[in-house]
Design an enzyme around this catalytic site. Structure first.
Site, short mmCIF file in Angstrom:
data_model
loop_
_atom_site.label_atom_id
_atom_site.label_comp_id
_atom_site.label_asym_id
_atom_site.label_seq_id
_atom_site.Cartn_x
_atom_site.Cartn_y
_atom_site.Cartn_z
N HIS A 285 0.79 -1.24 0.00
CA HIS A 285 0.00 0.00 0.00
C HIS A 285 0.82 1.29 0.00
CE1 HIS A 285 -3.51 -2.36 0.01
NE2 HIS A 285 -3.53 -2.66 1.28
N HIS B 208 -10.09 2.67 -1.21
CA HIS B 208 -10.29 1.57 -0.25
C HIS B 208 -11.53 1.79 0.62
CE1 HIS B 208 -9.08 -1.71 2.44
NE2 HIS B 208 -8.11 -2.00 1.56
N GLU C 29 -11.86 -2.90 -4.98
CA GLU C 29 -10.78 -1.98 -5.29
C GLU C 29 -10.34 -2.17 -6.74
OE1 GLU C 29 -7.72 -2.52 -2.11
OE2 GLU C 29 -9.28 -3.86 -1.33
#
Length: 377
Positions: free
Chosen positions: A133, A207, A341
């Site tokens: 991430h 997200h 996502e």
């Protein structure tokens, strides 16, 4: 003060107290298209703003400049009752904490995984601060700049961020913009754009955690999901793709026809404690196409997800925990929401067979995702 040097300005700190009473809409009252801007506090000395977008139907979307995050989406159910369909927190301090679960955030510079925190680009090896991430302080932990965009009957906010050369180990000064537009037909459109002065990998996504019941169900396991994909990425421990693409048929990952999230979730517990899988969408053209549908029978709400991206990660909220208190101080529960996502495939920079994720100077990255909210009577 935590490792992100969080500093909350108490004089400006606001609770996000978005209960159904506050959001309740009078069906007979006229709805006005509007954008409301509020300063809600500070993180690391930078002012953080909240934007509330409303269209003529009364649908509302809230955004904050910390993490360019979607904090609330309020839409009607089959009876016309308005309530929130995404998870969120009551305060800025919760969004800026280590336990925020990427709640509603824009994720980058590279969303999802990069194996061993390393990649080689144009003969040079780069080492990152984290394998997931975008790093320890990815885009979800940055304060973005924002401006309102004037569109007739369609309120919009553009958020921008300059990720400097070397940030979290990535090369190049990367200029990113994410524009959120609330359409009059209850579509939320997310447009991504980026340029760079050095070659760099780039994978952007959002997200947001969805629970379409609007509070009627504490878990999302009865939500029916359809994914327009016949293949998925094989993965190993930690949900890192192996590089192989497998068929969904005769696996728990077959959502080619509507199936509740909970129907076969136990069959994937041994791998990922629930679903955390990247689907290879049928649409690989780069043009906008339908990627997934979710239908919640109690509320009658339906979500359609359209994207230009080649993949979508379906995450079933496996690590949501009662230890974390959400909006109105209600504890979250495992599988209490799901994420869809839209993105390029994880670890593509280290997997030559996957679609390209390298952005180079003089190129412009663009991507679009649409969350369309509907109701079945």
């Amino acid at each position: 003060m935590n490792k992100f040097q969080l500093s909350i300005s108490l004089s400006f700190l606001m609770l996000f107290s978005l209960t159904e009473n506050i959001w309740a809409q009078n069906k007979n009252s006229a709805k006005k298209v509007s954008i409301k801007k509020e300063m809600i506090g500070q993180v690391s000395g930078e002012d953080v703003f909240q934007y509330t977008l409303q269209n003529k139907t009364g649908m509302q979307v809230q955004l904050i400049t910390y993490g360019a995050a979607i904090t609330n989406i309020v839409v009607p159910d089959k009876d016309g009752k308005m309530s929130s369909v995404v998870l969120g927190f009551d305060s800025l301090s919760q969004y800026a904490s280590n336990d925020n679960s990427l709640m509603g955030s824009t994720v980058g510079r590279v969303a999802n995984r990069i194996s061993d925190k390393k990649f080689t680009l144009d003969g040079k090896e780069f080492t990152l601060s984290s394998d997931i991430h975008g790093g320890v302080n990815g885009f979800d932990k940055r304060v973005w700049k924002a401006r309102e965009i004037s569109k007739k009957n369609e309120p919009a906010v553009e958020m921008t961020y300059l990720s400097k050369d070397g940030e979290e180990g990535f090369p190049g000064n990367l200029s990113v913009s994410v524009t959120f537009t609330l359409k009059k037909n209850n579509d939320l459109v997310i447009d991504y754009k980026a340029t760079t002065d050095k070659a760099t990998p780039l994978v952007l996504t959002n997200h947001t955690y969805f629970n379409l019941s609007g509070g009627k169900e504490t878990k999302a396991l009865n939500t029916e999901l359809t994914v327009f994909a016949d293949q998925f990425l094989e993965f190993k421990d930690g949900s890192l793709p192996t590089g192989k693409i497998l068929n969904v048929k005769q696996t728990p990952f077959d959502f080619t026809s509507p199936k509740t999230i909970g129907k076969e979730i136990e069959k994937v517990q041994q791998y990922t404690n629930g679903y955390d899988v990247t689907f290879v969408l049928r649409n690989q053209t780069g043009k906008l196409a339908l990627a997934a549908k979710a239908y919640e029978p109690l509320s009658g709400r339906e979500l359609e997800v359209y994207t230009t991206e080649p993949g979508v990660v379906f995450y079933s909220g496996n690590w949501l925990s009662e230890k974390v208190k959400g909006r109105d101080n209600v504890p979250y529960t495992k599988n209490g929401a799901f994420c869809l996502e839209t993105m390029h495939y994880p670890n593509s920079i280290n997997t030559p067979a996957f679609p390209n994720t390298v952005l180079r100077p003089n190129e412009i990255f663009t991507s679009q995702t649409i969350y369309k909210f509907l109701v079945r009577k």
